[in-house]
Scaffold this active site. Sequence first.
Site, PDB file in Angstrom:
ATOM      1  N   ASP A  21       0.825  -1.196   0.000  1.00 20.17           N
ATOM      2  CA  ASP A  21       0.000   0.000   0.000  1.00 20.17           C
ATOM      3  C   ASP A  21       0.867   1.258   0.000  1.00 20.17           C
ATOM      4  OD1 ASP A  21      -2.145  -1.693   0.102  1.00 20.17           O
ATOM      5  OD2 ASP A  21      -2.555  -1.371   2.223  1.00 20.17           O
ATOM      6  N   TYR A  62      -2.950 -15.104   9.876  1.00 22.79           N
ATOM      7  CA  TYR A  62      -1.887 -14.647   8.976  1.00 22.79           C
ATOM      8  C   TYR A  62      -0.559 -15.312   9.339  1.00 22.79           C
ATOM      9  CZ  TYR A  62       1.419 -11.532   6.655  1.00 22.79           C
ATOM     10  OH  TYR A  62       2.457 -11.029   5.890  1.00 22.79           O
TER      11      TYR A  62
END
Length: 208
Positions: free
Chosen positions: A1, A53
């Site tokens: 990002d 994750y």
Amino acid sequence: DQTVSMLAGPGTALLIDFDDHTSRPVPLALDDAGQALLVTDTRVSHALVDGGYGERRADCEAAAAALGVPSLRHASRATVEALDDDRVRRRARHVVTEVERVREVVAALEAGDWTAVGARFAESHVSMRDDFEISCPELDLVVGTALEAGALGARMTGGGFGGSALSLVPLARLDAVVRAVDTAFAAAGFRAPQHLRAEPSGRADLVD
């Protein structure tokens, strides 16, 4: 990002190579092609600190170690399929095939083949749902409904376990896809999703 925020350009996607830390723009002429990218926020919160994750990262590291490569970027489908552990094999298969799909999407965008781009989106979601197991019912409903309503492709995006889905939709079908997803969520008893038509823009900048 952060890399995209710093290096993005209008009308382009950004191909990032995290092996050698290079990037290059890829044409993303949505308007010229009569296409739109629809981001649908399922409004399902995802927490990447709950272990999911980390478990997947550990599985991928175990696969790379078993294959004797520094990362799964350097593995092949054939070597991955030889792994003994079923879960580790599926995690690694997702990573290896996702790298392949990124290359194929770049080639398809450069050729203006939007049907191929959509197909890779759909394949990516199946892989994330079945092999990496990071989807959720709301994301699956967005993807399935968008495809049924005329999207060329759709897939979850981000870290998984909630969040948003990204659909590639012909402009003529955009409103129909939004309505279909909203109707499907209401019928399933899910909280109403939120939609955003995403347009590739330039990098972030300082404003005085």
